[in-house]
Design a protein around this motif. Sequence first.
Motif, PDB file in Angstrom:
ATOM      1  N   MET A  40      -7.902   8.060  36.802  1.00 11.42           N
ATOM      2  CA  MET A  40      -8.669   7.476  35.700  1.00 11.42           C
ATOM      3  C   MET A  40      -7.704   6.871  34.694  1.00 11.42           C
ATOM      4  SD  MET A  40     -11.761  10.176  34.801  1.00 11.42           S
ATOM      5  CE  MET A  40     -12.587   8.969  33.731  1.00 11.42           C
ATOM      6  N   LYS A  41      -8.184   5.868  33.963  1.00 13.09           N
ATOM      7  CA  LYS A  41      -7.408   5.327  32.862  1.00 13.09           C
ATOM      8  C   LYS A  41      -7.398   6.343  31.723  1.00 13.09           C
ATOM      9  CE  LYS A  41      -8.274   0.465  33.915  1.00 13.09           C
ATOM     10  NZ  LYS A  41      -8.808  -0.832  33.404  1.00 13.09           N
ATOM     11  N   LYS A  43      -7.730   6.383  28.379  1.00 16.34           N
ATOM     12  CA  LYS A  43      -8.790   6.418  27.364  1.00 16.34           C
ATOM     13  C   LYS A  43     -10.125   6.828  27.973  1.00 16.34           C
ATOM     14  CE  LYS A  43      -8.499   5.356  23.568  1.00 16.34           C
ATOM     15  NZ  LYS A  43      -8.228   6.189  22.388  1.00 16.34           N
ATOM     16  N   SER A  44     -10.407   6.368  29.176  1.00 16.45           N
ATOM     17  CA  SER A  44     -11.650   6.767  29.843  1.00 16.45           C
ATOM     18  C   SER A  44     -11.652   8.256  30.151  1.00 16.45           C
ATOM     19  CB  SER A  44     -11.827   5.963  31.143  1.00 16.45           C
ATOM     20  OG  SER A  44     -11.895   4.584  30.886  1.00 16.45           O
ATOM     21  N   ALA A  47     -12.298  10.285  26.979  1.00 18.34           N
ATOM     22  CA  ALA A  47     -13.686  10.108  26.534  1.00 18.34           C
ATOM     23  C   ALA A  47     -14.633  10.977  27.357  1.00 18.34           C
ATOM     24  CB  ALA A  47     -14.087   8.640  26.630  1.00 18.34           C
ATOM     25  N   MET A  48     -14.442  10.986  28.673  1.00 16.57           N
ATOM     26  CA  MET A  48     -15.272  11.830  29.524  1.00 16.57           C
ATOM     27  C   MET A  48     -15.072  13.300  29.199  1.00 16.57           C
ATOM     28  SD  MET A  48     -15.387  12.167  33.704  1.00 16.57           S
ATOM     29  CE  MET A  48     -14.069  13.378  33.812  1.00 16.57           C
ATOM     30  N   TYR A 233     -11.154  13.637  22.259  1.00 13.02           N
ATOM     31  CA  TYR A 233     -11.209  12.189  22.438  1.00 13.02           C
ATOM     32  C   TYR A 233      -9.930  11.514  21.932  1.00 13.02           C
ATOM     33  CZ  TYR A 233     -12.524   7.326  22.073  1.00 13.02           C
ATOM     34  OH  TYR A 233     -12.530   5.967  22.189  1.00 13.02           O
TER      35      TYR A 233
END
Length: 411
Positions: A40-41, A43-44, A47-48, A233
């Motif tokens: 995953m990137k 920031k993603s 966030a998850m 986050y």
Amino acid sequence: MEHITLLLAIVIVTALVFDFTNGFHDTANAMATTISTGAMKPKSAVAMSAVLNLVGAFLSVEVAKTISSGLVDESGISPEVIFAALVGAILWNLLTWLVGLPSSSSHALMGGLIGATVASAGFSAVNGGVVVTKVLIPAIAAPLVAGIGAMFAAKLTYRIGRNTDDKQTAKGYRAGQIASAGLVSLAHGTNDAQKTMGIITLALVAGNVLSPGSNPPLWVIVSAGLAIALGTYLGGWRIIRTMGKGLTDLQPQQGFAAQTSAASVILASSNLGFSLSTTHSCSGAVMGAGLGRKGGVVRWSTATRMFVAWGLTLPAAGLVAALSEFVTKQGDWGVAVVAVFLVASSLAIWIVSRRQVVDHTNVNEAEEGPADEPAGVVTTAIAAVAPPPAGEATSPVSTPAEPEPARPAAV
């Protein structure tokens, strides 16, 4: 039922600040391997993790009850004691974040609470049996169980996929990593967010707002869940770098094994009310997964520094909390002095962190020196984990017998 006083309000806000630091300090537990393998990137991923931390906060209150009514004698606790405990925990979280060490926010909180309680009411106010059975034993057992489970799980994944295409296998396990990382995030919410719920509930009991033995009110659950989600986050990039690149080099199969093993241990402990460290569990799982691949290496110099930090967490946070409690005993001016000290120290740590910025743009850069680097004295060992200055060349760690596996492109 009495109204919340100014002091109690300060304690509640400070507890939520601790919860916030817990979030960005422990983001690495769920997302470091997912980010380091490119599943995953950055920031993603955070966030998850933040969303699932919030969801997990609503699933159980067993750990919160251990903190609020099991660890110390409620009758000997005052809001000043809890404030002092939180000061010790917050400062230890920020210090270890600054040097990129994955230490336990949970143990920082419990060490602070124990230290402040002893300074206020003596050792008799601490429930030693609960400390041993629900804190110390899980602290030792969790990384061992998670590590052994991850090692065998990693071996199994390689055995199952030995006759399949490497690229397709890696792609499948990256998808599995996303699911297992979500499970770790959910588990983190069920365990760590509850610790702040427990400490706020204990403060409300000490301030005669709640009766002893009460469960956390809904507003406490919501606020604790939001605070840890926000911290998550923002991402504790320094610790993510250490967990993802500093301990070992992970392939997607190993990342999936590590996260699944850690999540299983954390969820099981939450249901049993064990206030274990998600950091200990996830770090143990990462090291176990590193050993689960043939030719895999664990950078024991980094691991040694991490173990030193683990051993120092309870006494260091407890000492700062005890000293803070001594000052707060002097009255309102003492509380004000400790509050100013906390704010000034936090600001100083943040300013120092700006000298060498680690964020989502450079989190996957290598940061460790030679694998056989001596641990050195405690001060040197902790400082040595700090990432190199921006632009400075670094050399990846590998053993002569096993060339370093190809790393995913930086994201």
